[in-house]
Scaffold this motif. Structure first.
Motif, PDB file in Angstrom:
ATOM      1  N   ASP A 135       3.784   5.621  -5.775  1.00 45.04           N
ATOM      2  CA  ASP A 135       3.585   5.557  -7.191  1.00 45.04           C
ATOM      3  C   ASP A 135       2.668   6.713  -7.648  1.00 45.04           C
ATOM      4  O   ASP A 135       2.612   7.356  -8.531  1.00 45.04           O
ATOM      5  N   ARG A 136       1.604   7.022  -6.712  1.00 46.01           N
ATOM      6  CA  ARG A 136       0.558   7.951  -7.052  1.00 46.01           C
ATOM      7  C   ARG A 136       0.804   9.215  -6.688  1.00 46.01           C
ATOM      8  O   ARG A 136       0.298  10.306  -6.828  1.00 46.01           O
ATOM      9  N   GLY A 137       2.109   9.516  -6.136  1.00 45.16           N
ATOM     10  CA  GLY A 137       2.772  10.773  -5.963  1.00 45.16           C
ATOM     11  C   GLY A 137       2.188  11.190  -4.446  1.00 45.16           C
ATOM     12  O   GLY A 137       2.278  12.647  -4.075  1.00 45.16           O
ATOM     13  N   GLU A 138       1.837  10.507  -3.554  1.00 45.87           N
ATOM     14  CA  GLU A 138       1.319  11.112  -2.357  1.00 45.87           C
ATOM     15  C   GLU A 138       2.385  11.074  -1.436  1.00 45.87           C
ATOM     16  O   GLU A 138       2.120  11.063  -0.075  1.00 45.87           O
ATOM     17  N   GLN A 155       0.767  -1.209   0.083  1.00 44.87           N
ATOM     18  CA  GLN A 155       0.098   0.042  -0.059  1.00 44.87           C
ATOM     19  C   GLN A 155       0.905   1.362  -0.100  1.00 44.87           C
ATOM     20  O   GLN A 155       0.422   2.357  -0.622  1.00 44.87           O
ATOM     21  N   ALA A 156       1.839   1.256   0.814  1.00 48.47           N
ATOM     22  CA  ALA A 156       2.752   2.436   0.632  1.00 48.47           C
ATOM     23  C   ALA A 156       3.674   2.759  -0.554  1.00 48.47           C
ATOM     24  O   ALA A 156       3.595   3.818  -0.995  1.00 48.47           O
TER      25      ALA A 156
END
Length: 86
Positions: free
Chosen positions: A59-62, A53-54
């Motif tokens: 990968d989503r830029g979060e 999840q991390a």
């Protein structure tokens, strides 16, 4: 339910500890080993899911850039140093 057989070589001290636990808990050595494996697998699965999840979050830029984290840490250290001075 029919089970699968797995053969494991282990240190004699570990085998003795398994036997001790089995006797103390009035369970079989097989039960102690299976319970230990169940708990280990559950913990590892939980950790791997968290890592997955991390990584997806990154990968989503979060993620938070390293420099931003270090700036926050430096500010916190400085603030703590000033509050502790006499």
């Amino acid at each position: 339910m029919a089970g699968s057989t797995i053969t494991v070589r282990t240190d004699p001290e570990i085998a003795a500890q398994i036997a001790f636990l089995a006797q103390a808990m009035d369970r079989s050595r097989n039960w102690v080993i299976e319970e230990a494996l169940r708990q280990y697998i559950q913990a590892q699965s939980w950790q791997l899911e968290g890592i997955k999840q991390a990584q997806a979050s990154l990968d989503r830029g979060e993620g938070i850039p390293f420099e931003a984290v270090m700036e926050d840490m430096d500010a916190l250290i400085e603030q703590t140093a000033h509050t502790r001075e006499p």
